[in-house]
Design a protein around this motif. Sequence first.
Motif, PDB file in Angstrom:
ATOM      1  N   THR A  12      89.297 -46.561  22.706  1.00 51.91           N
ATOM      2  CA  THR A  12      88.777 -45.658  23.739  1.00 51.91           C
ATOM      3  C   THR A  12      89.357 -45.997  25.100  1.00 51.91           C
ATOM      4  OG1 THR A  12      86.692 -45.408  22.505  1.00 51.91           O
ATOM      5  CG2 THR A  12      86.671 -44.778  24.832  1.00 51.91           C
ATOM      6  N   SER A  18      90.037 -40.503  27.811  1.00 46.46           N
ATOM      7  CA  SER A  18      88.715 -41.068  27.498  1.00 46.46           C
ATOM      8  C   SER A  18      88.293 -42.075  28.557  1.00 46.46           C
ATOM      9  CB  SER A  18      88.745 -41.742  26.125  1.00 46.46           C
ATOM     10  OG  SER A  18      89.000 -40.799  25.105  1.00 46.46           O
ATOM     11  N   THR A  22      84.980 -41.599  30.862  1.00 50.12           N
ATOM     12  CA  THR A  22      83.932 -42.619  30.810  1.00 50.12           C
ATOM     13  C   THR A  22      83.618 -43.156  32.202  1.00 50.12           C
ATOM     14  OG1 THR A  22      84.661 -43.283  28.592  1.00 50.12           O
ATOM     15  CG2 THR A  22      83.258 -44.819  29.789  1.00 50.12           C
ATOM     16  N   LEU A  75      80.428 -37.866  27.956  1.00 46.23           N
ATOM     17  CA  LEU A  75      80.661 -38.765  26.835  1.00 46.23           C
ATOM     18  C   LEU A  75      80.791 -38.008  25.516  1.00 46.23           C
ATOM     19  CD1 LEU A  75      78.403 -41.865  27.596  1.00 46.23           C
ATOM     20  CD2 LEU A  75      80.857 -41.588  27.908  1.00 46.23           C
ATOM     21  N   PHE A 116      77.452 -46.816  23.734  1.00 50.72           N
ATOM     22  CA  PHE A 116      77.466 -45.907  24.885  1.00 50.72           C
ATOM     23  C   PHE A 116      76.048 -45.507  25.290  1.00 50.72           C
ATOM     24  CE2 PHE A 116      82.029 -44.519  23.973  1.00 50.72           C
ATOM     25  CZ  PHE A 116      82.523 -45.131  25.115  1.00 50.72           C
TER      26      PHE A 116
END
Length: 282
Positions: A12, A18, A22, A75, A116
């Motif tokens: 990630t 990504s 994030t 996300l 997450f």
Amino acid sequence: MIRLLSIELQKTWQNRASRILTITYFLTLTLIALIGSIEFELGPLKFEAAKSGIFNFPYIWHMSTYFASWLKLFLAVVIVSMIANEYSYGTLKQNLIDGLSKKEFILSKFYTIIFFALISTLFLFLICLILGLNFSSYNEFSIITSDLEYFAAYFVKLLGFFSFCLFLGVLIKRSAFALGFLFIWWIFENVFIGILKHKIFNYKYSDVTIFDTMKHYFPLESMSNLIVEPVTRLNFIKSVGNSMGANFTKDYSVHFSNIFVVLVWTAVFVFMSYKLLEKRDL
């Protein structure tokens, strides 16, 4: 577990899109702190966010978890892309060749989802704790520690939603189409719930309870029901409503039955993701 999670987090972070999404997500969460600086005047009405009571314990737990949950789409894109990239770059097949089982593959994604959701919950809690300690009119320990179940609901809400995204990513394999299907499913749920309410049950009092019970079992609706909107809970909103003849009577509490429904959907989505992957010839 640690090995599988570290592999996914490394993937990630190495993906530029990504990584940006994030970071943007967590930066946007911190913007909640700027709400305290909002002030405006509308004729004789003057509004100051810091003095309105929105940062009072325990109301801040309710308010923050409700509005922060809207940001989960950031996300969601990361989760769906995480799956789609495995197919696009051929890393899924390579991982299986290198000895990773399909079960471990799905578990690695699910561990990342848990990570997450957990980090988001803890991060939001710390922000709200700092805001509350600075602006709340009530700082007694018993008041601060009340209504913390909103964070449990927030965590479960993220867990369920991200698991749904995981399933869509495995099912459709393309991030854009998976996110499009997510939007279509949201429309479908709302239309079908509307049909149930207006056409099938037709507002009959005897059927209202049945309808209210049924709609809580739809995936996205069950996640939405975890945290009820907090705006009408504010005293000044109640005062305005009462002066206009509106009476806000809602149950704002978190119910274990709603949490249980979302956890069941979470298990279903993860299991279906595994079964889909297991049957595919990669």
